[in-house]
Design an enzyme around this catalytic site. Sequence first.
Site, short mmCIF file in Angstrom:
data_model
loop_
_atom_site.label_atom_id
_atom_site.label_comp_id
_atom_site.label_asym_id
_atom_site.label_seq_id
_atom_site.Cartn_x
_atom_site.Cartn_y
_atom_site.Cartn_z
N ILE A 19 3.45 -25.69 -81.76
CA ILE A 19 3.43 -24.86 -82.95
C ILE A 19 3.22 -25.78 -84.15
CG2 ILE A 19 4.81 -22.94 -82.07
CD1 ILE A 19 7.28 -24.14 -83.26
N ASP A 20 2.69 -25.23 -85.22
CA ASP A 20 2.34 -26.03 -86.38
C ASP A 20 3.57 -26.72 -86.98
OD1 ASP A 20 -0.25 -25.12 -86.14
OD2 ASP A 20 0.03 -23.49 -87.58
N LYS A 21 3.32 -27.78 -87.70
CA LYS A 21 4.37 -28.50 -88.42
C LYS A 21 5.20 -27.55 -89.28
CE LYS A 21 4.96 -31.65 -92.32
NZ LYS A 21 4.25 -32.43 -93.37
#
Length: 316
Positions: free
Chosen positions: A139-141
């Site tokens: 998942i994105d930062k």
Amino acid sequence: MEQNFERVTLTEEAGERLDVFVSQWLPDVTRSRVQNLLADGLILVDGKRVKAGYKLKVGNTVQVTLPELKELSAEPEPMDLQILYEDADLAIVNKPRGLVVHPAAGHESGTLVNGLLHHFQGNLSGINGVMRPGIVHRIDKDTSGLLVICKSDRAHQGLSDLLKDHDIERVYHAVVHGSFGKGEGTVDAPIGRMDSDRKKMWVRADGRRAVTHYRVLEQFDGFSYVEVKLETGRTHQIRVHMKSIGHPLLGDEVYGAAKENTSLEKKLKGQAFWPGQILHAKVLGFVHPVTGEYMEFDSELPEYFTKLLKILKEKQ
């Protein structure tokens, strides 16, 4: 080992900028890397160095040399990780917002992988190599929430197969711009990389099929709290799909609204707790690839999310 590419420009490519041409010709090379290659003299036109904005002519020969990328080695680092479940083959981690999942250029340390290597003492699956041990999805930062971590290769292979077959339940909660006329819906639109910026994605006819289901949980003045289920798992899928239907994520600096549309949004961005993108991976469910048991995990909304919802409710 370095790679060398050579291509002669034809009529349809005449007049195109060199940097745009190269990033379209070699789609795995980002625009930023093209700029670095030009600066290092590794992109030549008719054997000569030219600027990124050089307009190609019919018959120009473009030469690109890609030096071998040095793979960094991830080092174990002590980190306060929230492990919700662990067995011999896998673990479930609740990732905080702001934490990068695996090392990459600009983020060689301080990532989730560095913390995992320390916590599990290197006991992670090796299928994805030394830079992404145990990582089967990400998942994105700037997204918080649940990730499954693979400790064995058999678990990694099994979960990879489940992902390919869309057999993993992934439910996100988000706050988006605008109000909905209907309580639920589906976005079925292919996603691919932008030609002008290879780090960004968008809906395009020649992209990979992407399906997102959403349900409105609550509506506020100018914003909506939604539940989103992923049928596929393309890069930035939720952010791109919600923007494509006119409901970009609140706080998304890449795909969000061009400017703050309301005084409330400006006020929110001035709050001490303001995290940016409001997106949380809340539910993760799957059949255990080794035991065959169905497992489902549900994480509580993080503090930044609940604070935001409270403010939106008070402003009703």
